[in-house]
Design a protein around this motif. Structure first.
Motif, PDB file in Angstrom:
ATOM      1  N   ILE A  19       0.687  -0.965  -0.007  1.00 53.95           N
ATOM      2  CA  ILE A  19       0.081   0.039  -0.155  1.00 53.95           C
ATOM      3  C   ILE A  19       0.680   1.183  -0.118  1.00 53.95           C
ATOM      4  O   ILE A  19       0.407   2.188  -0.615  1.00 53.95           O
ATOM      5  N   ASN A  20       1.896   1.181   0.672  1.00 52.31           N
ATOM      6  CA  ASN A  20       3.017   2.604   0.686  1.00 52.31           C
ATOM      7  C   ASN A  20       4.346   2.112   0.481  1.00 52.31           C
ATOM      8  O   ASN A  20       5.090   3.208   0.067  1.00 52.31           O
ATOM      9  N   GLU A  21       4.805   1.295   1.094  1.00 52.12           N
ATOM     10  CA  GLU A  21       6.288   1.210   1.256  1.00 52.12           C
ATOM     11  C   GLU A  21       7.042   2.601   1.316  1.00 52.12           C
ATOM     12  O   GLU A  21       6.744   3.165   2.433  1.00 52.12           O
ATOM     13  N   TYR A  22       8.043   2.736   0.682  1.00 53.88           N
ATOM     14  CA  TYR A  22       8.654   4.203   0.838  1.00 53.88           C
ATOM     15  C   TYR A  22       8.229   5.165  -0.033  1.00 53.88           C
ATOM     16  O   TYR A  22       9.073   6.385  -0.284  1.00 53.88           O
ATOM     17  N   ALA A  23       7.205   4.875  -0.953  1.00 52.27           N
ATOM     18  CA  ALA A  23       6.941   5.744  -2.057  1.00 52.27           C
ATOM     19  C   ALA A  23       6.611   7.117  -1.403  1.00 52.27           C
ATOM     20  O   ALA A  23       5.821   7.455  -0.369  1.00 52.27           O
ATOM     21  N   SER A  24       6.846   8.211  -2.408  1.00 50.47           N
ATOM     22  CA  SER A  24       6.359   9.549  -2.068  1.00 50.47           C
ATOM     23  C   SER A  24       5.219  10.038  -2.745  1.00 50.47           C
ATOM     24  O   SER A  24       4.776   9.193  -3.394  1.00 50.47           O
ATOM     25  N   ARG A  25       4.867  11.079  -2.596  1.00 49.48           N
ATOM     26  CA  ARG A  25       3.664  11.530  -3.251  1.00 49.48           C
ATOM     27  C   ARG A  25       3.761  12.386  -4.538  1.00 49.48           C
ATOM     28  O   ARG A  25       3.049  13.024  -5.035  1.00 49.48           O
ATOM     29  N   ASN A  26       5.294  12.568  -4.931  1.00 50.96           N
ATOM     30  CA  ASN A  26       5.588  13.230  -6.107  1.00 50.96           C
ATOM     31  C   ASN A  26       4.916  13.125  -7.142  1.00 50.96           C
ATOM     32  O   ASN A  26       4.756  13.638  -8.030  1.00 50.96           O
ATOM     33  N   ASN A  85       2.326  10.566  -7.303  1.00 49.66           N
ATOM     34  CA  ASN A  85       0.887  10.129  -7.087  1.00 49.66           C
ATOM     35  C   ASN A  85       0.556  10.407  -5.581  1.00 49.66           C
ATOM     36  O   ASN A  85       1.169  10.078  -4.742  1.00 49.66           O
ATOM     37  N   ALA A  86      -0.511  11.326  -5.350  1.00 44.67           N
ATOM     38  CA  ALA A  86      -0.796  11.879  -4.273  1.00 44.67           C
ATOM     39  C   ALA A  86      -1.759  11.016  -3.469  1.00 44.67           C
ATOM     40  O   ALA A  86      -1.813  11.361  -2.284  1.00 44.67           O
ATOM     41  N   HIS A  87      -2.134   9.799  -3.937  1.00 42.57           N
ATOM     42  CA  HIS A  87      -2.702   8.970  -3.082  1.00 42.57           C
ATOM     43  C   HIS A  87      -2.042   7.888  -2.343  1.00 42.57           C
ATOM     44  O   HIS A  87      -2.604   6.959  -1.802  1.00 42.57           O
ATOM     45  N   VAL A  88      -0.665   8.015  -2.348  1.00 40.96           N
ATOM     46  CA  VAL A  88       0.086   7.219  -1.637  1.00 40.96           C
ATOM     47  C   VAL A  88      -0.207   7.493   0.047  1.00 40.96           C
ATOM     48  O   VAL A  88      -0.206   8.743   0.573  1.00 40.96           O
ATOM     49  N   PRO A  89      -0.686   6.555   0.880  1.00 41.60           N
ATOM     50  CA  PRO A  89      -1.158   6.809   2.236  1.00 41.60           C
ATOM     51  C   PRO A  89      -0.156   6.807   3.037  1.00 41.60           C
ATOM     52  O   PRO A  89       0.780   5.968   3.144  1.00 41.60           O
ATOM     53  N   PHE A  90      -0.197   7.809   4.184  1.00 43.26           N
ATOM     54  CA  PHE A  90       0.932   7.837   5.226  1.00 43.26           C
ATOM     55  C   PHE A  90       0.335   7.447   6.732  1.00 43.26           C
ATOM     56  O   PHE A  90       1.218   6.580   7.281  1.00 43.26           O
ATOM     57  N   SER A  91      -0.531   8.076   7.066  1.00 43.15           N
ATOM     58  CA  SER A  91      -1.172   8.176   8.576  1.00 43.15           C
ATOM     59  C   SER A  91      -1.668   6.558   8.692  1.00 43.15           C
ATOM     60  O   SER A  91      -2.407   5.921   7.710  1.00 43.15           O
ATOM     61  N   ALA A 122      -8.639  -7.401  -2.295  1.00 43.15           N
ATOM     62  CA  ALA A 122      -7.615  -7.622  -1.673  1.00 43.15           C
ATOM     63  C   ALA A 122      -7.912  -8.577  -0.572  1.00 43.15           C
ATOM     64  O   ALA A 122      -8.809  -8.461  -0.001  1.00 43.15           O
ATOM     65  N   SER A 123      -7.045  -9.456  -0.203  1.00 36.02           N
ATOM     66  CA  SER A 123      -7.279 -10.343   0.819  1.00 36.02           C
ATOM     67  C   SER A 123      -5.867  -9.995   1.858  1.00 36.02           C
ATOM     68  O   SER A 123      -6.170 -10.446   2.831  1.00 36.02           O
ATOM     69  N   ILE A 124      -4.832  -9.336   1.602  1.00 38.50           N
ATOM     70  CA  ILE A 124      -3.699  -9.048   2.283  1.00 38.50           C
ATOM     71  C   ILE A 124      -3.127  -7.647   2.188  1.00 38.50           C
ATOM     72  O   ILE A 124      -3.335  -7.179   1.052  1.00 38.50           O
ATOM     73  N   VAL A 125      -2.811  -7.205   3.384  1.00 40.77           N
ATOM     74  CA  VAL A 125      -2.714  -5.592   3.064  1.00 40.77           C
ATOM     75  C   VAL A 125      -1.114  -5.564   3.746  1.00 40.77           C
ATOM     76  O   VAL A 125      -0.755  -6.083   4.964  1.00 40.77           O
ATOM     77  N   HIS A 126       0.044  -5.196   3.010  1.00 40.76           N
ATOM     78  CA  HIS A 126       1.340  -4.974   3.483  1.00 40.76           C
ATOM     79  C   HIS A 126       1.497  -3.493   3.513  1.00 40.76           C
ATOM     80  O   HIS A 126       1.240  -2.713   2.721  1.00 40.76           O
ATOM     81  N   TYR A 127       1.984  -3.099   4.849  1.00 43.70           N
ATOM     82  CA  TYR A 127       2.182  -1.641   4.895  1.00 43.70           C
ATOM     83  C   TYR A 127       3.648  -1.256   5.662  1.00 43.70           C
ATOM     84  O   TYR A 127       3.978  -1.934   6.423  1.00 43.70           O
ATOM     85  N   HIS A 128       4.262  -0.082   5.487  1.00 44.33           N
ATOM     86  CA  HIS A 128       5.081   0.553   6.249  1.00 44.33           C
ATOM     87  C   HIS A 128       4.658   1.544   7.055  1.00 44.33           C
ATOM     88  O   HIS A 128       3.677   2.466   6.571  1.00 44.33           O
ATOM     89  N   ALA A 129       4.964   1.774   8.462  1.00 42.28           N
ATOM     90  CA  ALA A 129       4.764   2.953   9.190  1.00 42.28           C
ATOM     91  C   ALA A 129       5.391   4.279   8.422  1.00 42.28           C
ATOM     92  O   ALA A 129       6.417   4.056   8.288  1.00 42.28           O
ATOM     93  N   ARG A 130       4.362   5.183   8.416  1.00 42.05           N
ATOM     94  CA  ARG A 130       5.116   6.551   7.804  1.00 42.05           C
ATOM     95  C   ARG A 130       4.508   7.694   8.908  1.00 42.05           C
ATOM     96  O   ARG A 130       3.728   7.569   9.434  1.00 42.05           O
ATOM     97  N   ASP A 131       5.564   8.555   8.866  1.00 46.85           N
ATOM     98  CA  ASP A 131       5.169   9.868   9.621  1.00 46.85           C
ATOM     99  C   ASP A 131       3.908  10.424   8.801  1.00 46.85           C
ATOM    100  O   ASP A 131       3.883  10.707   7.872  1.00 46.85           O
TER     101      ASP A 131
END
Length: 290
Positions: free
Chosen positions: A10-17, A19-25, A41-50
């Motif tokens: 869902i987000n990895e280390y991607a920026s919003r530069n 695609n503005a739809h990358v979720p952070f919070s 989807a049946s699995i969600v993989h995410y990174h914690a982001r500020d």
């Protein structure tokens, strides 16, 4: 043939530069995850982001907040990432998983283990030069054994992340050593965009990995830095699963899509060739969690 499991990265280390739809919070990640669940989807993989800056976060409370929100509102299988190799120790990289596992409301279903060490410098293909030339994603065999044992002790299932054929062979050794218990969920990592750590994001690159996948290992495919859609049909035809999301690539070919739109496209492609899409309940059965 089994139903297709769709994992949203869902987000990895991607920026919003791009695609503005990358979720952070945690709230944004949860909302995206719920949309992806509705899309297939049946699995969600995410990174914690500020939440404000999007900077990577190693805080267990941020990981746990995200998991709690998702679990409270859906039946999605939850897979937070492990800590980055830049953290000071294997224990630090694993600490949030151990902490989350103490509470059923935040306990992850899976935790990924990158099965090997890789050079992760990026080559700027326009300037014909490397952006860096000394970045190593370090995962010693000792560290990987620690991850496998600690994940198992926490009651969480490991996911073998496969950057090359040697990672597949090491995964087989971990199964033989009793460090992994089949069935194993694995992720084939193909790489584009100047990252050379994995096979290229082509059917040939995929096939040369799939040929070595052992029995009792369910595999999905992702493409870090590239468009996965040219490979979706090939993966589905070969019995694989799909791991896709804005974390790996912005998908500017479609404008600025949301993660759920990518999931919806994959689900449609699977159904068009006769493979149904797995629900989280189906995925639990296929991956030995039921």
């Amino acid at each position: 043939m089994e139903k297709v499991i769709i994992e949203v990265r869902i987000n990895e280390y991607a920026s919003r530069n791009r695609n503005a739809h990358v979720p952070f919070s945690p709230a944004e990640i949860c909302e995206e995850a719920l949309q992806c669940r509705r899309a297939g989807a049946s699995i969600v993989h995410y990174h914690a982001r500020d939440p404000k800056t999007g900077a990577p976060s190693a805080k267990a409370e941020v990981y746990a907040d995200t998991a709690r929100r998702i679990r409270d509102k859906s039946d999605l299988l939850i897979m937070p990432t492990l800590g980055a190799w830049t953290l000071p120790s294997p224990e630090a990289r694993m600490s949030h998983i151990v902490e989350m596992a103490k509470d059923p409301a935040t306990k992850p279903d899976f935790a990924p283990i990158d099965m090997g060490t890789s050079n992760v410098d990026v080559f700027d293909q326009r300037a014909h030069r490397f952006v860096s030339d000394d970045v190593v994603y370090m995962n010693t065999t000792n560290t990987l054994q620690y991850f496998a044992r600690t994940i198992r002790e926490a009651g969480v299932r490991p996911v073998a992340v496969l950057w090359n054929v040697s990672a597949i062979r090491l995964t087989t050794a971990f199964i033989e050593a009793g460090l992994f218990e089949p069935p194993i969920y694995s992720e084939i990592v193909l790489t584009e965009g100047g990252l050379f750590a994995g096979n290229p994001g082509t059917v040939r690159g995929l096939e040369s990995m799939v040929d070595f996948i052992p029995p009792h290992v369910e595999w999905s495919v992702m493409c870090a830095g590239g468009n996965l859609f040219p490979l979706v049909g090939a993966a589905i035809e070969r019995g694989g699963h799909i791991a896709i999301g804005l974390g790996d690539y912005p998908y500017a070919e479609f404008g600025t899509p949301r993660n759920s739109e990518l999931v919806e496209r994959v689900a449609l492609m699977a159904r068009q060739v006769g493979r149904e899409v797995a629900t989280p309940t189906d995925a639990r059965r296929i991956l030995g969690l039921a």
